[in-house]
Structure formats: C-alpha cells, structure tokens
Design a protein around this motif. Structure first.
Motif, PDB file in Angstrom:
ATOM      1  N   LYS A 119     -51.536  55.283  -0.573  1.00 47.08           N
ATOM      2  CA  LYS A 119     -52.172  54.069  -0.072  1.00 47.08           C
ATOM      3  C   LYS A 119     -51.385  52.837  -0.516  1.00 47.08           C
ATOM      4  CE  LYS A 119     -56.549  51.642   0.019  1.00 47.08           C
ATOM      5  NZ  LYS A 119     -57.963  51.660  -0.307  1.00 47.08           N
ATOM      6  N   ILE A 120     -51.242  51.906   0.419  1.00 48.25           N
ATOM      7  CA  ILE A 120     -50.635  50.611   0.133  1.00 48.25           C
ATOM      8  C   ILE A 120     -51.606  49.537   0.619  1.00 48.25           C
ATOM      9  CG2 ILE A 120     -48.255  51.448   0.250  1.00 48.25           C
ATOM     10  CD1 ILE A 120     -48.122  50.261   3.119  1.00 48.25           C
ATOM     11  N   ASP A 121     -51.322  48.308   0.288  1.00 48.86           N
ATOM     12  CA  ASP A 121     -52.181  47.215   0.743  1.00 48.86           C
ATOM     13  C   ASP A 121     -52.111  47.075   2.255  1.00 48.86           C
ATOM     14  OD1 ASP A 121     -52.908  46.597  -1.860  1.00 48.86           O
ATOM     15  OD2 ASP A 121     -51.364  45.047  -2.069  1.00 48.86           O
ATOM     16  N   ALA A 122     -53.250  46.746   2.848  1.00 49.90           N
ATOM     17  CA  ALA A 122     -53.297  46.449   4.281  1.00 49.90           C
ATOM     18  C   ALA A 122     -52.518  45.161   4.530  1.00 49.90           C
ATOM     19  CB  ALA A 122     -54.738  46.300   4.737  1.00 49.90           C
ATOM     20  N   LEU A 123     -52.235  44.889   5.780  1.00 52.41           N
ATOM     21  CA  LEU A 123     -51.555  43.646   6.106  1.00 52.41           C
ATOM     22  C   LEU A 123     -52.426  42.466   5.680  1.00 52.41           C
ATOM     23  CD1 LEU A 123     -50.130  44.635   9.598  1.00 52.41           C
ATOM     24  CD2 LEU A 123     -48.909  44.488   7.428  1.00 52.41           C
ATOM     25  N   PRO A 124     -51.816  41.346   5.305  1.00 52.42           N
ATOM     26  CA  PRO A 124     -52.573  40.212   4.763  1.00 52.42           C
ATOM     27  C   PRO A 124     -53.695  39.697   5.669  1.00 52.42           C
ATOM     28  CG  PRO A 124     -50.217  39.857   4.501  1.00 52.42           C
ATOM     29  CD  PRO A 124     -50.388  41.100   5.323  1.00 52.42           C
ATOM     30  N   ASP A 125     -53.492  39.739   6.976  1.00 50.96           N
ATOM     31  CA  ASP A 125     -54.512  39.244   7.903  1.00 50.96           C
ATOM     32  C   ASP A 125     -55.240  40.382   8.621  1.00 50.96           C
ATOM     33  OD1 ASP A 125     -52.260  39.929   9.348  1.00 50.96           O
ATOM     34  OD2 ASP A 125     -52.253  38.123  10.589  1.00 50.96           O
ATOM     35  N   ALA A 126     -55.270  41.553   8.009  1.00 50.42           N
ATOM     36  CA  ALA A 126     -55.870  42.735   8.633  1.00 50.42           C
ATOM     37  C   ALA A 126     -57.328  42.515   9.024  1.00 50.42           C
ATOM     38  CB  ALA A 126     -55.758  43.940   7.702  1.00 50.42           C
ATOM     39  N   ASP A 127     -58.086  41.892   8.165  1.00 50.30           N
ATOM     40  CA  ASP A 127     -59.510  41.681   8.471  1.00 50.30           C
ATOM     41  C   ASP A 127     -59.704  40.820   9.715  1.00 50.30           C
ATOM     42  OD1 ASP A 127     -60.202  43.235   6.296  1.00 50.30           O
ATOM     43  OD2 ASP A 127     -60.572  41.526   4.975  1.00 50.30           O
ATOM     44  N   GLU A 128     -58.803  39.888   9.936  1.00 49.12           N
ATOM     45  CA  GLU A 128     -58.882  39.032  11.123  1.00 49.12           C
ATOM     46  C   GLU A 128     -58.585  39.815  12.403  1.00 49.12           C
ATOM     47  OE1 GLU A 128     -56.416  35.539  10.567  1.00 49.12           O
ATOM     48  OE2 GLU A 128     -56.923  35.556   8.435  1.00 49.12           O
ATOM     49  N   TRP A 129     -57.735  40.836  12.307  1.00 46.77           N
ATOM     50  CA  TRP A 129     -57.324  41.619  13.470  1.00 46.77           C
ATOM     51  C   TRP A 129     -58.196  42.857  13.691  1.00 46.77           C
ATOM     52  CZ3 TRP A 129     -54.151  40.156  17.207  1.00 46.77           C
ATOM     53  CH2 TRP A 129     -53.296  39.084  16.956  1.00 46.77           C
ATOM     54  N   ALA A 130     -59.039  43.188  12.742  1.00 47.96           N
ATOM     55  CA  ALA A 130     -59.795  44.444  12.779  1.00 47.96           C
ATOM     56  C   ALA A 130     -60.643  44.622  14.037  1.00 47.96           C
ATOM     57  CB  ALA A 130     -60.665  44.577  11.537  1.00 47.96           C
ATOM     58  N   LYS A 131     -61.223  43.580  14.557  1.00 48.56           N
ATOM     59  CA  LYS A 131     -62.103  43.692  15.726  1.00 48.56           C
ATOM     60  C   LYS A 131     -61.455  43.240  17.026  1.00 48.56           C
ATOM     61  CE  LYS A 131     -65.576  45.214  13.365  1.00 48.56           C
ATOM     62  NZ  LYS A 131     -65.773  46.625  13.297  1.00 48.56           N
ATOM     63  N   VAL A 132     -60.182  42.856  16.955  1.00 43.09           N
ATOM     64  CA  VAL A 132     -59.465  42.415  18.152  1.00 43.09           C
ATOM     65  C   VAL A 132     -59.123  43.637  19.003  1.00 43.09           C
ATOM     66  CG1 VAL A 132     -57.381  41.279  19.005  1.00 43.09           C
ATOM     67  CG2 VAL A 132     -58.544  40.394  16.970  1.00 43.09           C
ATOM     68  N   THR A 133     -59.283  43.503  20.306  1.00 44.03           N
ATOM     69  CA  THR A 133     -58.923  44.583  21.226  1.00 44.03           C
ATOM     70  C   THR A 133     -57.727  44.149  22.067  1.00 44.03           C
ATOM     71  OG1 THR A 133     -60.505  43.773  22.863  1.00 44.03           O
ATOM     72  CG2 THR A 133     -61.287  45.468  21.332  1.00 44.03           C
TER      73      THR A 133
END
Length: 107
Positions: A85-99
């Motif tokens: 496991k590594i860290d997710a991308l810094p803005d991952a939470d912002e992109w999580a629900k984008v389709t």
C-alpha cells in the motif's frame, strides 16, 4: 475469470486492494491501477477493500466499462508491479465520485 479495475480508480489510486492481494497482480500507473489477468487468482479479497468500488469480477463489469478488461490486460504488461500500500493521490477524495474520467487516464 479475473478481476478488473474500472474507471472509478482513475485519479484516485487508493491502494487498499494491493495490501490484501496474495499474488501481487496489481500494477501501478501514474493515476490508475491495473490487474494482470494472468496473475489474478480470483480470490475476491480486493473487491471489498476498494473505497471507490472500482473493482469487479470480469463477468460483472458494467457494460459501459467493458473496455477496461482489455485495458487492464494491456497496462499491466508495461506498468511496474505494486506489492504494498502507498498513499492515494493527493486529490483522490475530490475525484472519488467523479464519473466519465477515462480521458484523465495517464499512461
């Protein structure tokens, strides 16, 4: 049958799935993970670990994302294996629900 990483992973790259994989079938690209279909043993462990629900059994991949089956096979051949496991991308939470973000996939 194999498991397939789909569009939800793009620009997130959470790696909780990698931590539970017993055969190291995940491969890391700049902003996406791919599963090597020749290495995957269909254990299902990764599915529950994905926080964005990006991983499906090959037979269950939604019709509008079936192209990710071939894409995983292709990318896993050139990207490096990820074994922990590594860290997710810094803005991952912002992109999580984008389709509709296939155009954001970096090779």
């Amino acid at each position: 049958m194999t498991y397939v990483v789909t569009e939800s992973c793009i620009k997130c790259k959470y790696t909780d799935c990698v931590d539970v994989c017993p055969v190291d079938c995940f491969h890391e690209g700049p902003n996406f993970l791919a599963i090597d279909p020749d290495e995957c043993i269909d254990c299902t462990l990764c599915v529950a670990e994905c926080p964005v629900e990006a991983i499906y059994a090959e037979d269950d991949v939604p019709d509008n994302q079936r192209h990710f089956i071939a894409l995983n096979a292709e990318l896993s051949k050139t990207w490096k294996t990820l074994t922990e496991k590594i860290d997710a991308l810094p803005d991952a939470d912002e992109w999580a629900k984008v389709t509709d973000k296939l155009d954001k996939l970096e090779r």
